[in-house]
Design an enzyme around this catalytic site. Structure first.
Site, mmCIF file in Angstrom:
data_model
loop_
_atom_site.group_PDB
_atom_site.id
_atom_site.type_symbol
_atom_site.label_atom_id
_atom_site.label_comp_id
_atom_site.label_asym_id
_atom_site.label_seq_id
_atom_site.Cartn_x
_atom_site.Cartn_y
_atom_site.Cartn_z
ATOM 1 N N ASP A 1 0.929 -1.168 0.012
ATOM 2 C CA ASP A 1 0.085 0.012 0.140
ATOM 3 C C ASP A 1 0.979 1.293 -0.050
ATOM 4 O O ASP A 1 1.869 1.300 0.960
ATOM 5 C CB ASP A 1 -0.815 0.003 1.219
ATOM 6 C CG ASP A 1 -2.077 -0.985 1.227
ATOM 7 O OD1 ASP A 1 -2.031 -1.714 0.232
ATOM 8 O OD2 ASP A 1 -2.753 -1.157 2.127
ATOM 9 N N ASP B 1 -14.891 -2.993 -1.049
ATOM 10 C CA ASP B 1 -14.758 -2.963 0.284
ATOM 11 C C ASP B 1 -15.849 -2.672 1.285
ATOM 12 O O ASP B 1 -16.406 -1.550 1.106
ATOM 13 C CB ASP B 1 -13.557 -1.795 0.477
ATOM 14 C CG ASP B 1 -12.490 -1.968 -0.584
ATOM 15 O OD1 ASP B 1 -12.039 -3.042 -0.804
ATOM 16 O OD2 ASP B 1 -12.131 -0.851 -1.043
#
Length: 245
Positions: free
Chosen positions: A8, A129
């Protein structure tokens, strides 16, 4: 079943968040390319990369870091974060990204997903998500009114390569994958499903190779690798043995 190590990106660095909160970021490596090379050396075969700044901005924000990784590893890379139009998709695929992940735009602009999947077969995934059952968008900062299943069903016949399902409540907390919800989703749709959020230890690998998880296409692991809670050699060996059985 593929185990995807996650990188990330925030401000050009490798970080891990807790529950998607940008204010709860831990920097693990200042050099994303070095981290990608490390994962390749450990034996991983597919890299999962998210441009966190891009997810909030709605456009790529860590392009230099992504390109540096593409230059040093030969394994395929799937990339998400800030991918909201066909031009961005085409640009990333042209630069060597194997698969793009569309998140926010899958909720707000489903036609983009369908057009992209048709134009680039096998190279477009959808990232869903979920928080409290509802899909979050805009870098998880906003909640929608639709469920992951509702979104996934929209793309059943679109040719989407995979659905990446993340349980935000577990993400970065090392408490284990939400396999019940992920397996339920995989059983309801024909698109391959990848589990994400909460991977904590070798116990998650053992759960992934049980018969009940057979429909899952893979899982994403992040903090457990950076914290040393998961031995990559042990994890990959276990998955290889299961695949050969």
């Amino acid at each position: 079943m593929i185990l995807f190590p996650a990188i990330d990106l925030k401000n050009g660095q490798c970080v891990r968040l807790e529950q998607g909160d940008m204010d709860r970021a831990t920097v693990f490596n200042l050099d994303p390319a070095a981290q990608a090379k490390s994962f390749a050396a450990q034996g991983f075969e597919y890299l999962h990369v998210v441009d966190l700044d891009g997810a909030f901005a709605g456009k790529p924000m860590n392009a230099q870091a992504v390109e540096s990784m593409l230059q040093v590893v030969k394994m395929p890379v799937q990339l998400g974060g800030g991918i909201r139009d066909l031009a961005t998709i085409e640009a990333w695929l042209g630069k060597g990204v194997s698969r793009v992940i569309i998140g926010t735009a899958a909720v707000r602009d489903p036609a983009l997903v369908k057009d992209a999947a048709k134009k680039f077969p096998g190279r477009v995934a959808v990232g869903l998500d979920a928080r409290d059952g509802k899909v979050a968008v805009q870098g998880w900062a906003e909640s929608s009114e639709v469920t992951a299943l509702e979104i996934a069903q929209r793309f059943e016949d679109a040719g989407v390569a995979a659905i990446i399902f993340t349980d935000i409540a577990r993400d970065g907390l090392l408490k284990g994958l939400n396999l019940d919800a992920t397996i339920e989703l995989a059983a309801t749709i024909s698109t391959p499903v990848i589990a994400s959020g909460g991977f904590g230890s070798i116990d998650d690998v053992k759960a992934l190779i049980l018969p009940r998880a057979a429909k899952l296409a893979g899982a994403i692991v992040g903090r457990a690798l950076y914290d040393g809670r998961l031995d990559p050699t042990e994890a990959l060996a276990l998955m290889r043995r299961a695949a050969a059985a």
